[in-house]
Scaffold this active site. Structure first.
Site, PDB file in Angstrom:
ATOM      1  N   ASN A 125       0.752  -1.262   0.142  1.00 29.12           N
ATOM      2  CA  ASN A 125      -0.098  -0.094  -0.180  1.00 29.12           C
ATOM      3  C   ASN A 125       0.812   1.222  -0.054  1.00 29.12           C
ATOM      4  OD1 ASN A 125      -1.804   1.938   0.351  1.00 29.12           O
ATOM      5  ND2 ASN A 125      -3.069   0.954   2.057  1.00 29.12           N
ATOM      6  N   ASP A 126       1.606   1.381   1.110  1.00 29.76           N
ATOM      7  CA  ASP A 126       2.181   2.867   1.208  1.00 29.76           C
ATOM      8  C   ASP A 126       3.479   2.778   0.192  1.00 29.76           C
ATOM      9  OD1 ASP A 126       0.724   3.855   3.295  1.00 29.76           O
ATOM     10  OD2 ASP A 126       1.775   2.722   4.749  1.00 29.76           O
ATOM     11  N   VAL A 127       3.940   1.721  -0.213  1.00 28.93           N
ATOM     12  CA  VAL A 127       5.285   1.944  -0.973  1.00 28.93           C
ATOM     13  C   VAL A 127       4.467   2.055  -2.467  1.00 28.93           C
ATOM     14  CG1 VAL A 127       6.554   0.320   0.265  1.00 28.93           C
ATOM     15  CG2 VAL A 127       5.194  -0.694  -1.336  1.00 28.93           C
ATOM     16  N   VAL A 128       3.300   2.166  -2.757  1.00 25.65           N
ATOM     17  CA  VAL A 128       3.172   2.515  -4.150  1.00 25.65           C
ATOM     18  C   VAL A 128       2.225   3.681  -3.946  1.00 25.65           C
ATOM     19  CG1 VAL A 128       3.261   0.171  -5.106  1.00 25.65           C
ATOM     20  CG2 VAL A 128       0.889   0.896  -3.938  1.00 25.65           C
ATOM     21  N   ALA A 171       0.799   3.470   7.693  1.00 27.31           N
ATOM     22  CA  ALA A 171       1.101   4.872   7.623  1.00 27.31           C
ATOM     23  C   ALA A 171      -0.420   5.659   8.072  1.00 27.31           C
ATOM     24  CB  ALA A 171       1.538   5.534   6.485  1.00 27.31           C
TER      25      ALA A 171
END
Lengths: 477, 103
Positions: free
Chosen positions: A403-406, A444
């Site tokens: 999720n957060d890494v994209v 996050a």
């Protein structure tokens, strides 16, 4: 005397193997050998100590007990290490780290009892009068760092294996700071106290250090655990080094400080990959106040869902599919199924690759370990920069529990808490399919704009189940 | 102040080792690709198991009638061994999988 020199030589060899071992661990081709080299050095140091160590003319006593203890530890450690699943690796590292911390803590305890015993013979004096300051400092540092590392690692282990939930409450930081102050104060009081009271202060320091370790790790979120484990790992290194001070033992000193320094750097590298400061991770101010920003405007946005058969169809007719594995894949232990899907697609003439974000999964490099376990060829795993170059040639990007890494907000929204974090630029591909369990935000705590983009479709469900069904669909089509 | 300076002189060997090892530790890790971070952490974890040497020394000094020291020392050696053996074996298992790929 001859023995002493031989032991010095063995310690020297062991120290060198630790350095060489760590160095070899930094190249894929030599890593395994490096680990074995370090293990060999360790074995030399251990048996050298048992048979050759001498202090004031006295060799090692209680050899029988020591061998029994070694045998018990070896058998148990070996069995745990061999049995553990690859997905459970992070908590295993944490557990073993805690054992090392506990070991340092116990050494400090025993040495203190010795000192205390000697000091008791002069009642009416202060503890400091019969104890050299440097020696006391090494003991108390070993006690504090060892017990914080022990308690923290055990909590980290329990949290990662799902036996303990995050707990945070108001005033936690103040409590933690109070613990820290008390720990230092306790150590100082103990030294300056009369010999009758010294032990009380010392055990008080021990208890508060343990409490601090517990409360330090309790509030930290699941995805931040790798950073914490790495930090605790370097703590234990320093705790081991205090033993080096106590016994003027160079191999403990070199090994301990080496790990302490390397572990600290590794911790910072991990933080950097997530674009967070270490302070931020430790204080954990991340979770609370992040619901403002892009989430506020996200309420009215729509996302579209895609069915399993459509997903299978789209991938079937693609020329190139990029898979982006994340935390969700690790949790669902879906790496084997993922590889199966990859093979099915390749058999249909689709090019399949994996894009690995440095902090995807539960530890940096964790995805690589998992996918390697499932026999995914090494050259199919692309690092972030390579992957970002290739996304524009991809027809489909399949995101599995990342999720957060994209999240494009890291590039576009300066108000976002993850702004500036390097991400996988999946939106460059023609189609993006996101597998998640629900629309809940990632760790996050922020919305991901990507999910609402027109080229993005959502495929809800547990990663493993979804992949299994996808495999069936692809087989049939 | 004087005390501190003389302490530094008396322990200069150890202080040199600490300083140099900090630099070595940072140097050695600085070149590790992120792929190997987990095995590396695990390997480093095994290396700080060197604390077991301290446990052996403490155990080796315990008097035969000092049961507290014997019991705690025994525990310390067991825990230290767990750290060493578990650490190295787990690391080896992780790296074995990298090896299999013919890299």
């Amino acid at each position: 005397m001859m023995q002493q020199h031989l032991l010095t030589l063995l310690y020297l060899i062991a120290s060198v193997t630790f350095i060489i071992g760590l160095k070899m661990l930094s190249h894929p081709a030599s890593a395994r050998k490096g680990n074995q080299v370090a293990a060999l050095g360790m074995t030399l140091a251990i048996f050298g100590t048992i048979f050759l160590y001498e202090d004031a003319g006295m060799g090692i006593q209680n050899k029988g007990f020591i061998f029994v203890a070694l045998a018990v530890g070896t058998v148990v450690g070996w069995m745990i290490a061999k049995k553990v699943k690859m997905t459970a690796m992070p908590e295993m590292v944490s557990l073993f780290n805690g054992m090392g911390g506990a070991c340092a803590m116990l050494i400090a305890l025993i040495e203190f009892n010795h000192l205390n015993h000697v000091a008791q013979q002069n009642p009416g004096t202060t503890f400091s009068e019969s104890v050299p300051g440097g020696f006391y400092l090494a003991i108390v540092a070993g006690l504090i760092i060892g017990s914080v590392s022990f308690a923290g690692s055990i909590i980290a282990y329990l949290k990662l294996s799902g036996k303990q939930k995050d707990i945070s409450f108001k005033g936690q930081h103040i409590l933690n700071i109070a613990f820290l102050v008390l720990v230092v104060a306790g150590a100082v009081w103990c030294y300056n106290a009369g010999v009758q009271q010294a032990a009380m202060y010392f055990y008080g320091t021990l208890v508060i250090s343990l409490l601090y370790g517990v409360f330090f790790v309790l509030p930290i979120g699941g995805a931040d655990m790798p950073v914490v484990i790495s930090l605790l790992n370097s703590f234990t290194g320093v705790a081991a080094a205090t033993g080096g001070f106590m016994y003027d033992n160079k191999v403990m000193l070199t090994g301990g400080i080496l790990v302490g320094a390397a572990g600290t750097l590794l911790t910072m590298l991990m933080c950097k990959a997530m674009n967070r400061s270490l302070l931020n991770v430790v204080i954990g101010s991340f979770g609370g106040n992040t619901t403002n920003g892009s989430a506020a405007s996200g309420g009215a946005q729509h996302y579209k869902e895609i069915s399993l058969s459509d997903t299978a169809m789209v991938m079937n007719y693609a020329n190139k599919v990029m898979i982006v594995p994340g935390y969700g894949l690790a949790v669902a232990q879906a790496q084997h199924t993922c590889h199966e899907l990859e093979n099915l697609l390749i058999a249909k003439g689709v090019e399949v690759k994996y894009a690995i974000h440095p902090v995807a999964g539960r530890m940096p490099g964790h995805m690589n370990v998992l996918l390697a376990e499932a026999d995914v060829p090494y050259d199919k795993l692309l690092e972030m920069e390579q992957a970002n170059d290739e996304f524009k040639t991809c027809d489909v990007v399949l995101i599995l529990g990342a999720n957060d890494v994209v999240n494009p907000a890291a590039k576009t929204d300066p108000a976002s808490p993850i702004y500036g974090m390097p991400i996988l630029e999946v939106e460059l591909a023609k189609t993006v399919i996101v597998n998640k369990r629900s629309m809940k935000p990632g760790y996050a705590g922020i919305e991901n704009e990507l999910f609402f983009q027109p080229k993005t479709s959502m495929l809800f469900g547990d990663a493993k189940k979804v992949l299994q069904e996808l495999c069936n669909e692809v087989k049939q089509s | 102040m004087n005390e501190l300076l003389s302490w530094i002189t008396a322990h200069q060997q150890i202080i040199y080792i600490v300083v140099l090892m900090i630099f070595v530790g940072i140097e050695v890790i600085g070149r590790v690709p992120s792929v190997l971070h987990t095995p590396l952490m695990s390997g480093a974890n095994a290396i700080h198991g060197v604390v077991i040497i301290g446990a052996i020394i403490v155990m080796g000094k315990a008097e035969h009638d000092n049961y507290a020291a014997l019991i705690l020392g025994f525990l310390a050696v067991v825990l230290g061994t767990l750290n060493v053996v578990g650490g190295f074996v787990v690391t080896d298992r992780m790296l074995e999988m990298f090896k299999k790929k013919g890299r």
